[in-house]
Design an enzyme around this catalytic site. Structure first.
Site, PDB file in Angstrom:
ATOM      1  N   LYS A  35       0.849  -1.193   0.000  1.00  0.00           N
ATOM      2  CA  LYS A  35       0.000   0.000   0.000  1.00  0.00           C
ATOM      3  C   LYS A  35       0.886   1.244   0.000  1.00  0.00           C
ATOM      4  O   LYS A  35       1.818   1.355   0.803  1.00  0.00           O
ATOM      5  CB  LYS A  35      -0.895   0.023   1.242  1.00  0.00           C
ATOM      6  CG  LYS A  35      -1.823   1.233   1.319  1.00  0.00           C
ATOM      7  CD  LYS A  35      -2.691   1.183   2.563  1.00  0.00           C
ATOM      8  CE  LYS A  35      -1.952   1.622   3.814  1.00  0.00           C
ATOM      9  NZ  LYS A  35      -1.644   3.077   3.830  1.00  0.00           N
ATOM     10  N   ASP A  62      -3.541   4.218  -1.758  1.00  0.00           N
ATOM     11  CA  ASP A  62      -4.440   4.613  -0.665  1.00  0.00           C
ATOM     12  C   ASP A  62      -4.416   6.136  -0.501  1.00  0.00           C
ATOM     13  O   ASP A  62      -3.833   6.668   0.437  1.00  0.00           O
ATOM     14  CB  ASP A  62      -3.981   3.917   0.622  1.00  0.00           C
ATOM     15  CG  ASP A  62      -4.839   4.270   1.826  1.00  0.00           C
ATOM     16  OD1 ASP A  62      -6.022   4.602   1.639  1.00  0.00           O
ATOM     17  OD2 ASP A  62      -4.307   4.204   2.955  1.00  0.00           O
ATOM     18  N   LYS A  64      -7.412   7.981  -0.741  1.00  0.00           N
ATOM     19  CA  LYS A  64      -8.703   8.361  -0.147  1.00  0.00           C
ATOM     20  C   LYS A  64      -9.288   9.628  -0.792  1.00  0.00           C
ATOM     21  O   LYS A  64      -9.551  10.633  -0.125  1.00  0.00           O
ATOM     22  CB  LYS A  64      -8.558   8.567   1.366  1.00  0.00           C
ATOM     23  CG  LYS A  64      -8.053   7.359   2.139  1.00  0.00           C
ATOM     24  CD  LYS A  64      -7.987   7.656   3.633  1.00  0.00           C
ATOM     25  CE  LYS A  64      -7.482   6.493   4.434  1.00  0.00           C
ATOM     26  NZ  LYS A  64      -6.035   6.180   4.193  1.00  0.00           N
ATOM     27  N   HIS A  66     -11.592  12.455  -2.110  1.00  0.00           N
ATOM     28  CA  HIS A  66     -12.853  13.024  -1.610  1.00  0.00           C
ATOM     29  C   HIS A  66     -12.945  14.436  -2.172  1.00  0.00           C
ATOM     30  O   HIS A  66     -12.325  15.368  -1.679  1.00  0.00           O
ATOM     31  CB  HIS A  66     -12.857  13.046  -0.078  1.00  0.00           C
ATOM     32  CG  HIS A  66     -14.174  13.467   0.517  1.00  0.00           C
ATOM     33  ND1 HIS A  66     -14.400  13.445   1.880  1.00  0.00           N
ATOM     34  CD2 HIS A  66     -15.326  13.902  -0.043  1.00  0.00           C
ATOM     35  CE1 HIS A  66     -15.640  13.853   2.128  1.00  0.00           C
ATOM     36  NE2 HIS A  66     -16.209  14.145   0.970  1.00  0.00           N
ATOM     37  N   ASP A  67     -13.740  14.592  -3.256  1.00  0.00           N
ATOM     38  CA  ASP A  67     -13.824  15.894  -3.930  1.00  0.00           C
ATOM     39  C   ASP A  67     -15.077  15.862  -4.805  1.00  0.00           C
ATOM     40  O   ASP A  67     -15.886  14.928  -4.706  1.00  0.00           O
ATOM     41  CB  ASP A  67     -12.554  16.121  -4.767  1.00  0.00           C
ATOM     42  CG  ASP A  67     -12.179  17.585  -4.899  1.00  0.00           C
ATOM     43  OD1 ASP A  67     -13.091  18.385  -5.253  1.00  0.00           O
ATOM     44  OD2 ASP A  67     -11.019  17.934  -4.668  1.00  0.00           O
ATOM     45  N   ILE A  68     -15.227  16.832  -5.658  1.00  0.00           N
ATOM     46  CA  ILE A  68     -16.387  16.821  -6.552  1.00  0.00           C
ATOM     47  C   ILE A  68     -16.270  15.625  -7.512  1.00  0.00           C
ATOM     48  O   ILE A  68     -15.171  15.138  -7.775  1.00  0.00           O
ATOM     49  CB  ILE A  68     -16.522  18.146  -7.334  1.00  0.00           C
ATOM     50  CG1 ILE A  68     -15.305  18.372  -8.218  1.00  0.00           C
ATOM     51  CG2 ILE A  68     -16.723  19.310  -6.369  1.00  0.00           C
ATOM     52  CD1 ILE A  68     -15.444  19.603  -9.120  1.00  0.00           C
ATOM     53  N   PRO A  69     -17.405  15.126  -8.029  1.00  0.00           N
ATOM     54  CA  PRO A  69     -17.390  13.866  -8.790  1.00  0.00           C
ATOM     55  C   PRO A  69     -16.390  13.817  -9.944  1.00  0.00           C
ATOM     56  O   PRO A  69     -15.635  12.843 -10.070  1.00  0.00           O
ATOM     57  CB  PRO A  69     -18.841  13.749  -9.284  1.00  0.00           C
ATOM     58  CG  PRO A  69     -19.638  14.416  -8.208  1.00  0.00           C
ATOM     59  CD  PRO A  69     -18.803  15.586  -7.779  1.00  0.00           C
ATOM     60  N   THR A 121     -10.331   3.899  11.060  1.00  0.00           N
ATOM     61  CA  THR A 121     -10.179   3.034  12.231  1.00  0.00           C
ATOM     62  C   THR A 121      -9.563   3.756  13.419  1.00  0.00           C
ATOM     63  O   THR A 121      -9.544   3.216  14.520  1.00  0.00           O
ATOM     64  CB  THR A 121      -9.326   1.801  11.884  1.00  0.00           C
ATOM     65  OG1 THR A 121      -8.074   2.236  11.360  1.00  0.00           O
ATOM     66  CG2 THR A 121     -10.021   0.928  10.856  1.00  0.00           C
ATOM     67  N   ARG A 212       3.242  -1.217  10.672  1.00  0.00           N
ATOM     68  CA  ARG A 212       4.372  -1.257  11.598  1.00  0.00           C
ATOM     69  C   ARG A 212       4.745  -2.635  12.131  1.00  0.00           C
ATOM     70  O   ARG A 212       5.945  -2.876  12.365  1.00  0.00           O
ATOM     71  CB  ARG A 212       4.109  -0.270  12.741  1.00  0.00           C
ATOM     72  CG  ARG A 212       4.348   1.179  12.303  1.00  0.00           C
ATOM     73  CD  ARG A 212       3.740   2.202  13.221  1.00  0.00           C
ATOM     74  NE  ARG A 212       2.308   2.341  12.984  1.00  0.00           N
ATOM     75  CZ  ARG A 212       1.578   3.332  13.463  1.00  0.00           C
ATOM     76  NH1 ARG A 212       2.138   4.278  14.202  1.00  0.00           N
ATOM     77  NH2 ARG A 212       0.287   3.391  13.200  1.00  0.00           N
TER      78      ARG A 212
END
Length: 236
Positions: A35, A62, A64, A66-69, A121, A212
């Protein structure tokens, strides 16, 4: 790129590329996937992704999104151009964002798996209440996972403590990727909802993200082998 049956994804969370490449020289791409997250990608960029892929490792990017389509869909397509195996978005970006990304990737002859982050998490009950989410972390994970599947995504990232619930709700084909996995006796670090590798697989996890306990180990290869052995026992 190569394929393997390992359920373990090693998190390359390093402050520089040198220790990451040192680790990659000590593990086998047939024994794990890797990852690449925000820190490493921000420091080393797409060239690092291509270098890791050239060593034969399948990559979970990874970031993630997250914004406009349209922005998220374009970013997912750029990730696919790098040849990654899996990429993710935040489910809290909503149905239109996830659907647009899934539809963009579906046009490709070969595409990465597209999954969504539900509830981080590191967040507990008090944390999600503080940002305005009603209900328990499990309530919100269930709600967001249903939205992700309905939006055409392949799976979600979730705490191992929610795996049993999601496996029952979403069925066998939906991928459940679980960070917060720690071998028995190891440090929990900043994770609040954790489980051992064997227990997470028995609960129904598809893939385990482990950082880790492997990357900070004096013997990363041995630590990876021990986790793979625990996973194999759990699936026997």
């Amino acid at each position: 790129m190569t394929s393997n049956d390992s359920r373990v994804i090693v998190a390359l969370d390093f402050p520089a590329t040198a220790p990451a490449f040192d680790l990659l020289e000590r593990i086998d791409p047939q024994q794990c996937r890797v990852k690449i997250g925000k820190e490493m990608f921000t420091r080393a960029g797409p060239a690092f992704v291509e270098q890791v892929a050239a060593k034969g490792f399948e990559i979970f990017l990874d970031l993630k999104y997250h914004d406009i389509p349209n922005t998220v869909a374009a970013a997912c397509e750029a990730a696919a151009d790098l040849g990654v195996w899996m990429v993710n978005v935040h489910a809290s970006g909503g149905r239109k964002m996830m659907t647009t990304a899934a539809e963009r990737l579906a046009k490709r002859q070969s595409r990465p798996l597209l999954i969504a982050v539900t509830i981080l998490t590191s967040l507990g009950q008090d944390d999600i209440a503080e940002i305005g989410y009603a209900g328990t972390p499990a309530d919100n994970v269930s709600r967001l996972a249903a939205l992700a599947e309905d939006s055409g995504l392949d799976g979600v990232v979730c705490s191992p403590l929610e795996v049993t619930m999601l496996r029952e709700q979403r069925g066998a084909a939906f991928h459940l990727v679980t960070p917060g996995v720690r071998p028995a006796g190891s440090s929990t670090d900043d994770q609040k909802r954790i489980m051992t590798p064997g227990d997470a697989i028995r609960a129904g996890a598809s893939y385990l993200v482990v950082g880790r306990p492997i990357t900070a180990s004096d013997d990363p290869l041995a630590s990876l082998a021990a986790i793979n052995a625990e996973v194999a026992t759990a699936t026997a």
